[in-house]
Design a protein around this motif. Sequence first.
Motif, short mmCIF file in Angstrom:
data_model
loop_
_atom_site.label_atom_id
_atom_site.label_comp_id
_atom_site.label_asym_id
_atom_site.label_seq_id
_atom_site.Cartn_x
_atom_site.Cartn_y
_atom_site.Cartn_z
N ASP A 83 -9.32 -12.87 -2.64
CA ASP A 83 -8.87 -12.21 -3.87
C ASP A 83 -7.45 -11.68 -3.71
N ALA A 84 -7.15 -11.08 -2.56
CA ALA A 84 -5.83 -10.49 -2.32
C ALA A 84 -4.73 -11.53 -2.32
N VAL A 85 -5.02 -12.73 -1.79
CA VAL A 85 -3.99 -13.77 -1.71
C VAL A 85 -4.07 -14.75 -2.87
N GLY A 86 -5.01 -14.53 -3.77
CA GLY A 86 -5.13 -15.39 -4.95
C GLY A 86 -5.74 -16.75 -4.66
N ALA A 87 -6.67 -16.81 -3.71
CA ALA A 87 -7.30 -18.08 -3.35
C ALA A 87 -8.78 -18.03 -3.67
N GLU A 88 -9.30 -19.15 -4.13
CA GLU A 88 -10.74 -19.24 -4.37
C GLU A 88 -11.42 -19.45 -3.02
N VAL A 89 -12.50 -18.72 -2.82
CA VAL A 89 -13.19 -18.79 -1.53
C VAL A 89 -14.59 -19.35 -1.74
N ARG A 90 -14.83 -20.52 -1.16
CA ARG A 90 -16.18 -21.10 -1.19
C ARG A 90 -16.85 -20.93 0.17
N GLU A 91 -16.08 -21.14 1.21
CA GLU A 91 -16.59 -20.99 2.57
C GLU A 91 -16.23 -19.58 3.06
N THR A 92 -17.21 -18.88 3.62
CA THR A 92 -16.96 -17.51 4.06
C THR A 92 -17.17 -17.39 5.56
N SER A 93 -16.26 -17.98 6.31
CA SER A 93 -16.33 -17.90 7.77
C SER A 93 -15.09 -17.16 8.28
N LEU A 94 -15.14 -16.76 9.53
CA LEU A 94 -13.96 -16.11 10.12
C LEU A 94 -12.78 -17.07 10.17
N ASP A 95 -13.05 -18.36 10.43
CA ASP A 95 -11.97 -19.35 10.45
C ASP A 95 -11.28 -19.42 9.09
N ARG A 96 -12.07 -19.43 8.02
CA ARG A 96 -11.51 -19.48 6.67
C ARG A 96 -10.70 -18.22 6.38
N MET A 97 -11.17 -17.07 6.83
CA MET A 97 -10.44 -15.83 6.60
C MET A 97 -9.09 -15.87 7.30
N VAL A 98 -9.06 -16.37 8.53
CA VAL A 98 -7.80 -16.49 9.26
C VAL A 98 -6.85 -17.42 8.52
N GLU A 99 -7.36 -18.53 7.99
CA GLU A 99 -6.53 -19.45 7.20
C GLU A 99 -5.92 -18.73 6.00
N LEU A 100 -6.72 -17.92 5.32
CA LEU A 100 -6.23 -17.19 4.16
C LEU A 100 -5.15 -16.18 4.55
N ILE A 101 -5.34 -15.51 5.67
CA ILE A 101 -4.36 -14.53 6.12
C ILE A 101 -3.04 -15.23 6.46
N VAL A 102 -3.13 -16.33 7.18
CA VAL A 102 -1.92 -17.07 7.56
C VAL A 102 -1.22 -17.60 6.31
N SER A 103 -1.99 -18.03 5.31
CA SER A 103 -1.39 -18.58 4.10
C SER A 103 -0.71 -17.52 3.25
N SER A 104 -0.98 -16.25 3.50
CA SER A 104 -0.40 -15.18 2.70
C SER A 104 1.03 -14.85 3.13
N SER A 105 1.51 -15.44 4.21
CA SER A 105 2.85 -15.17 4.71
C SER A 105 3.86 -15.36 3.57
N PRO A 106 4.85 -14.51 3.42
CA PRO A 106 5.37 -13.51 4.34
C PRO A 106 4.72 -12.13 4.19
N HIS A 107 3.67 -12.02 3.41
CA HIS A 107 3.03 -10.72 3.23
C HIS A 107 2.25 -10.34 4.48
N GLN A 108 2.25 -9.06 4.77
CA GLN A 108 1.38 -8.54 5.81
C GLN A 108 0.10 -8.08 5.13
N ILE A 109 -1.00 -8.15 5.86
CA ILE A 109 -2.28 -7.76 5.29
C ILE A 109 -2.87 -6.61 6.09
N CYS A 110 -3.32 -5.59 5.37
CA CYS A 110 -4.04 -4.48 5.98
C CYS A 110 -5.48 -4.60 5.52
N ILE A 111 -6.39 -4.73 6.46
CA ILE A 111 -7.81 -4.82 6.14
C ILE A 111 -8.46 -3.49 6.48
N VAL A 112 -9.04 -2.87 5.49
CA VAL A 112 -9.72 -1.58 5.68
C VAL A 112 -11.22 -1.83 5.65
#
Length: 122
Positions: A83-112
Motif C-alpha cells: 500500500d505504501a509503495v502503491g503496488a498490488e500485493v498477491r503474494e505475501t512472503s518476506l521475499d515479496r516484501m523485500v522486493e517492494l521495499i527495494v522498488s520504493s527507492s529512492p524513498h526510505q521506509i520506516c516499518i512500525v
Amino acid sequence: MSLPVGEAPRRSVVVRRRLIDRLQRRFDVRLTLLTGGAGSGKTTLLSQAMSAEGNHLDVWVPCRTVDHDPARPTARLCRAVGDAVGAEVRETSLDRMVELIVSSSPHQICIVLDDGHLLGPA
C-alpha cells in the motif's frame, strides 16, 4: 461538567518535542526501539513523529495476540508495504516484501510494528 451519555472527556495530548525530533531522525539508524509502560503514550508519540513530511514512507502494522503464527503478521506487513509503495500485493512472503521495499527507492521506509511484544518469541 456534563457530557452526553457514552462520551468520555477528551484527554489533552502531550507533545514531546525532544522525543519527536529523535524519532524523526529514525532513518539515520537501522533500528529504533521504543519501549515504555502501558498507557505511556508510545503509539501517540510514534503517530506524531510519523506525521512529518519527507522523502520517506512510513508503514504502520499493528500486532495482535493471534499473531503467534508468523504468516499472519508477515502477510499484513507485506500488504502494508505494498500500500505504501502503491503496488498490488498477491503474494505475501518476506521475499515479496523485500522486493517492494527495494522498488520504493529512492524513498526510505520506516516499518512500525505496534505492540510488537504480542508477536511472542522469535
